[in-house]
Motif scaffolding. Sequence first.
Motif, PDB file in Angstrom:
ATOM      1  N   MET A 175       0.816  -1.199   0.000  1.00  0.00           N
ATOM      2  CA  MET A 175       0.000   0.000   0.000  1.00  0.00           C
ATOM      3  C   MET A 175       0.858   1.262   0.000  1.00  0.00           C
ATOM      4  O   MET A 175       0.474   2.257  -0.597  1.00  0.00           O
ATOM      5  N   ILE A 176       1.991   1.209   0.652  1.00  0.00           N
ATOM      6  CA  ILE A 176       2.899   2.351   0.655  1.00  0.00           C
ATOM      7  C   ILE A 176       3.377   2.628  -0.780  1.00  0.00           C
ATOM      8  O   ILE A 176       3.505   3.773  -1.188  1.00  0.00           O
ATOM      9  N   GLU A 177       3.604   1.551  -1.532  1.00  0.00           N
ATOM     10  CA  GLU A 177       4.024   1.720  -2.927  1.00  0.00           C
ATOM     11  C   GLU A 177       2.956   2.452  -3.733  1.00  0.00           C
ATOM     12  O   GLU A 177       3.277   3.286  -4.594  1.00  0.00           O
ATOM     13  N   GLU A 178       1.672   2.165  -3.441  1.00  0.00           N
ATOM     14  CA  GLU A 178       0.585   2.855  -4.132  1.00  0.00           C
ATOM     15  C   GLU A 178       0.588   4.341  -3.804  1.00  0.00           C
ATOM     16  O   GLU A 178       0.375   5.186  -4.683  1.00  0.00           O
ATOM     17  N   ILE A 179       0.832   4.674  -2.542  1.00  0.00           N
ATOM     18  CA  ILE A 179       0.909   6.081  -2.149  1.00  0.00           C
ATOM     19  C   ILE A 179       2.064   6.760  -2.877  1.00  0.00           C
ATOM     20  O   ILE A 179       1.914   7.868  -3.402  1.00  0.00           O
ATOM     21  N   ASN A 180       3.222   6.104  -2.908  1.00  0.00           N
ATOM     22  CA  ASN A 180       4.371   6.680  -3.609  1.00  0.00           C
ATOM     23  C   ASN A 180       4.072   6.892  -5.086  1.00  0.00           C
ATOM     24  O   ASN A 180       4.471   7.902  -5.671  1.00  0.00           O
ATOM     25  N   LEU A 181       3.372   5.943  -5.699  1.00  0.00           N
ATOM     26  CA  LEU A 181       3.012   6.071  -7.109  1.00  0.00           C
ATOM     27  C   LEU A 181       2.081   7.255  -7.324  1.00  0.00           C
ATOM     28  O   LEU A 181       2.277   8.053  -8.244  1.00  0.00           O
ATOM     29  N   LYS A 182       1.076   7.404  -6.472  1.00  0.00           N
ATOM     30  CA  LYS A 182       0.130   8.524  -6.593  1.00  0.00           C
ATOM     31  C   LYS A 182       0.846   9.855  -6.378  1.00  0.00           C
ATOM     32  O   LYS A 182       0.588  10.835  -7.085  1.00  0.00           O
ATOM     33  N   ASN A 183       1.779   9.908  -5.424  1.00  0.00           N
ATOM     34  CA  ASN A 183       2.543  11.134  -5.205  1.00  0.00           C
ATOM     35  C   ASN A 183       3.406  11.460  -6.421  1.00  0.00           C
ATOM     36  O   ASN A 183       3.533  12.621  -6.802  1.00  0.00           O
ATOM     37  N   ALA A 184       3.990  10.444  -7.037  1.00  0.00           N
ATOM     38  CA  ALA A 184       4.791  10.661  -8.241  1.00  0.00           C
ATOM     39  C   ALA A 184       3.917  11.196  -9.374  1.00  0.00           C
ATOM     40  O   ALA A 184       4.351  12.078 -10.145  1.00  0.00           O
ATOM     41  N   GLU A 185       2.688  10.687  -9.491  1.00  0.00           N
ATOM     42  CA  GLU A 185       1.770  11.181 -10.515  1.00  0.00           C
ATOM     43  C   GLU A 185       1.429  12.649 -10.273  1.00  0.00           C
ATOM     44  O   GLU A 185       1.380  13.450 -11.213  1.00  0.00           O
ATOM     45  N   ILE A 186       1.213  13.014  -9.017  1.00  0.00           N
ATOM     46  CA  ILE A 186       0.911  14.415  -8.690  1.00  0.00           C
ATOM     47  C   ILE A 186       2.101  15.303  -9.043  1.00  0.00           C
ATOM     48  O   ILE A 186       1.930  16.379  -9.632  1.00  0.00           O
ATOM     49  N   LEU A 187       3.305  14.872  -8.714  1.00  0.00           N
ATOM     50  CA  LEU A 187       4.491  15.658  -9.053  1.00  0.00           C
ATOM     51  C   LEU A 187       4.650  15.823 -10.557  1.00  0.00           C
ATOM     52  O   LEU A 187       5.032  16.891 -11.042  1.00  0.00           O
ATOM     53  N   ALA A 188       4.335  14.782 -11.313  1.00  0.00           N
ATOM     54  CA  ALA A 188       4.417  14.864 -12.776  1.00  0.00           C
ATOM     55  C   ALA A 188       3.405  15.881 -13.312  1.00  0.00           C
ATOM     56  O   ALA A 188       3.721  16.666 -14.219  1.00  0.00           O
ATOM     57  N   ILE A 189       2.209  15.883 -12.759  1.00  0.00           N
ATOM     58  CA  ILE A 189       1.183  16.843 -13.187  1.00  0.00           C
ATOM     59  C   ILE A 189       1.630  18.260 -12.860  1.00  0.00           C
ATOM     60  O   ILE A 189       1.517  19.169 -13.694  1.00  0.00           O
ATOM     61  N   LEU A 190       2.158  18.472 -11.647  1.00  0.00           N
ATOM     62  CA  LEU A 190       2.636  19.804 -11.273  1.00  0.00           C
ATOM     63  C   LEU A 190       3.769  20.266 -12.186  1.00  0.00           C
ATOM     64  O   LEU A 190       3.811  21.435 -12.590  1.00  0.00           O
TER      65      LEU A 190
END
Length: 78
Positions: free
Chosen positions: A1-16
């Motif tokens: 589940m931590i990996e999923e959070i890291n993936l979602k955070n990476a997606e947010i950073l890419a969008i920003l």
Amino acid sequence: MIEEINLKNAEILAILTMVFDEVRGIYELEKGGREYELDRLKDTLMTSFFMMSERVENINEIAGLIMKKEKPKEARNE
């Protein structure tokens, strides 16, 4: 589940990063082309912020699941 959070955070950073690149590109344009690009940026921002909002909701759901799993462990340790 931590990996999923890291993936979602990476997606947010890419969008920003995409949004910041768009803004920087507009300021590098000649004045005549800026109006069209500003309209395009508005559409991009709306989409980007919606996408980030979805990712944050996903992160909150995952965090909630982690917290539920952690509660029984804490209760057993007491």
